[in-house]
Design a protein around this motif. Structure first.
Motif, short mmCIF file in Angstrom:
data_model
loop_
_atom_site.label_atom_id
_atom_site.label_comp_id
_atom_site.label_asym_id
_atom_site.label_seq_id
_atom_site.Cartn_x
_atom_site.Cartn_y
_atom_site.Cartn_z
N VAL A 288 0.84 -1.21 0.00
CA VAL A 288 0.00 0.00 0.00
C VAL A 288 0.88 1.25 0.00
O VAL A 288 0.61 2.21 -0.73
CB VAL A 288 -0.95 0.00 1.22
CG1 VAL A 288 -1.66 1.35 1.35
CG2 VAL A 288 -1.97 -1.13 1.10
N LYS A 289 1.93 1.23 0.81
CA LYS A 289 2.84 2.38 0.89
C LYS A 289 3.48 2.66 -0.47
O LYS A 289 3.66 3.83 -0.85
CB LYS A 289 3.93 2.09 1.93
CG LYS A 289 4.87 3.26 2.19
CD LYS A 289 5.93 2.90 3.23
CE LYS A 289 6.93 4.05 3.41
NZ LYS A 289 8.01 3.69 4.35
N ALA A 290 3.82 1.60 -1.22
CA ALA A 290 4.42 1.77 -2.55
C ALA A 290 3.45 2.50 -3.48
O ALA A 290 3.85 3.42 -4.22
CB ALA A 290 4.80 0.41 -3.13
N ILE A 291 2.17 2.13 -3.44
CA ILE A 291 1.17 2.79 -4.29
C ILE A 291 0.98 4.24 -3.87
O ILE A 291 0.90 5.15 -4.70
CB ILE A 291 -0.18 2.03 -4.24
CG1 ILE A 291 -0.03 0.61 -4.83
CG2 ILE A 291 -1.26 2.80 -5.00
CD1 ILE A 291 0.48 0.55 -6.26
N GLU A 292 0.94 4.46 -2.56
CA GLU A 292 0.74 5.83 -2.05
C GLU A 292 1.94 6.73 -2.33
O GLU A 292 1.83 7.96 -2.29
CB GLU A 292 0.45 5.77 -0.54
CG GLU A 292 -0.92 5.17 -0.23
CD GLU A 292 -1.16 5.00 1.26
OE1 GLU A 292 -0.17 5.04 2.04
OE2 GLU A 292 -2.33 4.81 1.66
N SER A 293 3.11 6.11 -2.63
CA SER A 293 4.32 6.89 -2.91
C SER A 293 4.48 7.23 -4.39
O SER A 293 5.43 7.93 -4.77
CB SER A 293 5.56 6.09 -2.44
OG SER A 293 5.50 5.83 -1.06
N LEU A 294 3.58 6.74 -5.24
CA LEU A 294 3.65 7.05 -6.67
C LEU A 294 3.42 8.55 -6.89
O LEU A 294 2.79 9.22 -6.07
CB LEU A 294 2.59 6.24 -7.44
CG LEU A 294 2.83 4.73 -7.54
CD1 LEU A 294 1.61 4.04 -8.14
CD2 LEU A 294 4.08 4.41 -8.37
N PRO A 295 3.94 9.10 -7.99
CA PRO A 295 3.77 10.53 -8.26
C PRO A 295 2.31 10.95 -8.23
O PRO A 295 1.43 10.19 -8.65
CB PRO A 295 4.36 10.70 -9.67
CG PRO A 295 5.31 9.56 -9.82
CD PRO A 295 4.72 8.42 -9.05
N ASP A 296 2.04 12.15 -7.72
CA ASP A 296 0.67 12.66 -7.62
C ASP A 296 0.01 12.71 -8.99
O ASP A 296 0.66 12.95 -10.01
CB ASP A 296 0.66 14.06 -7.00
CG ASP A 296 1.03 14.04 -5.52
OD1 ASP A 296 0.94 12.95 -4.91
OD2 ASP A 296 1.42 15.09 -4.99
N SER A 297 -1.29 12.49 -8.99
CA SER A 297 -2.06 12.57 -10.24
C SER A 297 -3.48 13.02 -9.89
O SER A 297 -4.01 12.70 -8.83
CB SER A 297 -2.11 11.20 -10.92
OG SER A 297 -2.98 11.24 -12.04
N ASP A 298 -4.11 13.78 -10.81
CA ASP A 298 -5.51 14.15 -10.62
C ASP A 298 -6.40 13.49 -11.67
O ASP A 298 -7.59 13.79 -11.78
CB ASP A 298 -5.68 15.68 -10.64
CG ASP A 298 -5.10 16.31 -11.90
OD1 ASP A 298 -4.70 15.55 -12.82
OD2 ASP A 298 -5.05 17.55 -11.98
N ASP A 299 -5.81 12.53 -12.43
CA ASP A 299 -6.55 11.77 -13.43
C ASP A 299 -7.44 10.76 -12.70
O ASP A 299 -6.95 9.93 -11.92
CB ASP A 299 -5.57 11.04 -14.35
CG ASP A 299 -6.26 10.31 -15.49
OD1 ASP A 299 -7.16 9.49 -15.21
OD2 ASP A 299 -5.89 10.52 -16.65
N GLU A 300 -8.74 10.82 -12.95
CA GLU A 300 -9.69 9.96 -12.23
C GLU A 300 -9.42 8.47 -12.48
O GLU A 300 -9.52 7.65 -11.56
CB GLU A 300 -11.12 10.30 -12.67
CG GLU A 300 -12.21 9.62 -11.83
CD GLU A 300 -12.13 9.97 -10.34
OE1 GLU A 300 -12.56 9.12 -9.53
OE2 GLU A 300 -11.65 11.05 -9.99
N ASP A 301 -9.08 8.11 -13.72
CA ASP A 301 -8.78 6.71 -14.05
C ASP A 301 -7.57 6.20 -13.27
O ASP A 301 -7.53 5.08 -12.78
CB ASP A 301 -8.56 6.56 -15.56
CG ASP A 301 -8.51 5.10 -16.00
OD1 ASP A 301 -9.21 4.28 -15.38
OD2 ASP A 301 -7.77 4.79 -16.95
N VAL A 302 -6.56 7.07 -13.16
CA VAL A 302 -5.34 6.73 -12.40
C VAL A 302 -5.69 6.52 -10.93
O VAL A 302 -5.27 5.53 -10.31
CB VAL A 302 -4.28 7.85 -12.54
CG1 VAL A 302 -3.13 7.64 -11.55
CG2 VAL A 302 -3.74 7.90 -13.97
N LEU A 303 -6.48 7.42 -10.37
CA LEU A 303 -6.83 7.34 -8.95
C LEU A 303 -7.70 6.11 -8.65
O LEU A 303 -7.50 5.43 -7.63
CB LEU A 303 -7.56 8.62 -8.52
CG LEU A 303 -6.73 9.91 -8.61
CD1 LEU A 303 -7.59 11.13 -8.28
CD2 LEU A 303 -5.53 9.83 -7.68
#
Length: 321
Positions: A288-303
């Motif tokens: 979970v920490k690895a996913i939360e550390s990915l670069p920020d995004s505001d793309d709904e599909d990405v989120l």
């Protein structure tokens, strides 16, 4: 991708891809979600039509990784069933029981060859190297399980290394391959790898628990396949830590059903099952920490995809089959 010139070989190769025998599809699901979770935003200066074409081509290549990974996984299952003389797999009769050991081995080899062809077509040497490493790890892990010394059978470190090779390496290196194909930085690729590694380890740790408990929470309700084959997994290793006298029983082996009962009795008295679940939770937290550390995004599909990857970690930890 599994079409063959010889109908019997094709029938064998596609056996575990048919409806009803396709399994959970855990790996390709995770990989396709990872591909969406790592999607780049559209640069302002880019032509939307051109970007859409490029994104579609990338998605196809990442989907190829998911297909390749599942073929490698199924090939390993076919070979494992021959080694273990298994009679069932995924709730159906195993291929080696239906078509014999020789054709099962050849079907596994054929799937690996098709995976190699698909890999080569991607034209990325780093990705080819990652996936080839994962195949080598599958073989190494199986060999480690077959040939253990007395000390190795008692070692949690040895067990976790074997588990990484047998289960976590394929998913972790596949996740990394998906990131590399998208052109991400080394840091992002490592985060994708860490997600897959920790998810794979947690998955196997829960598998080890279920071998003892099955769909019930009580001991002895599982298949007890590992212990009957003399394979010592995390719950029993933790029980041996608490009750050193259990080591003598493990050393004697489990050909005698009495020893199985004695070992289960010690396991019942220990915190082996609980500690294994706790270790699985630790690995889930790291995923979970690895996913939360990915670069920020505001793309709904990405989120949505990132939330789904986190949701998968919870399904792994709470599953009963």
């Amino acid at each position: 991708m599994v079409v063959a010139e010889v109908p019997k070989l094709e029938s064998a190769a596609e056996y575990f891809f048919k409806v009803g025998a396709e399994g959970k599809r855990f790996r390709p699901t995770g990989l396709l979600l990872m591909a969406s979770a790592l999607k780049f935003p559209i640069p302002e200066s880019t032509d939307v039509g051109v970007f859409s074409i490029l994104a579609s081509k990338l998605r196809t290549r990442q989907q190829n990784i998911a297909e390749i990974t599942e073929m490698i996984h199924v090939a390993s299952l076919l070979h494992d069933d021959v080694l273990d003389d298994a009679d069932t797999r995924r709730g159906v009769t195993s291929l080696n029981c239906i078509m014999g050991n020789k054709l099962s081995v050849l079907a596994g080899d054929f799937l690996l060859s098709r995976a190699c062809v698909a890999l080569a077509a991607l034209g990325n040497t780093e990705v080819v190297s990652l996936m080839a490493t994962a195949v080598g790890h599958l073989v190494t892990g199986e060999t480690m399980q077959m040939s253990t010394s007395r000390e190795q059978r008692r070692s949690m470190e040895y067990y976790l290394q074997k588990t990484y090779y047998k289960t976590a390496s394929l998913i972790s290196n596949s996740c990394k391959a998906v990131a590399i194909l998208a052109g991400h930085t080394a840091e992002v690729s490592v985060l994708a790898y860490e997600y897959g590694r920790n998810l794979g380890l947690a998955f196997q740790l829960i598998d080890d628990v279920l071998d003892f408990t099955g769909t019930s929470a009580s001991l002895g309700k599982g298949s007890l396949s590992d212990i009957r084959h003399g394979i010592i997994t995390a719950p029993m290793l933790y029980a041996m830590e608490e009750f050193p006298q259990l080591q003598d029983v493990v050393d004697q082996g489990f050909d005698n059903p009495v020893n199985v009962e004695i070992a289960l009795d010690y396991l019942q008295k220990s915190r082996g099952i609980e500690r294994t679940k706790e270790l699985a939770q630790e690995h889930v937290n790291l995923a979970v920490k690895a996913i939360e550390s990915l670069p920020d995004s505001d793309d709904e599909d990405v989120l949505i995809s990132r939330r789904a990857l986190i949701d998968i970690t919870q399904r792994v930890i709470t599953r009963t089959k």
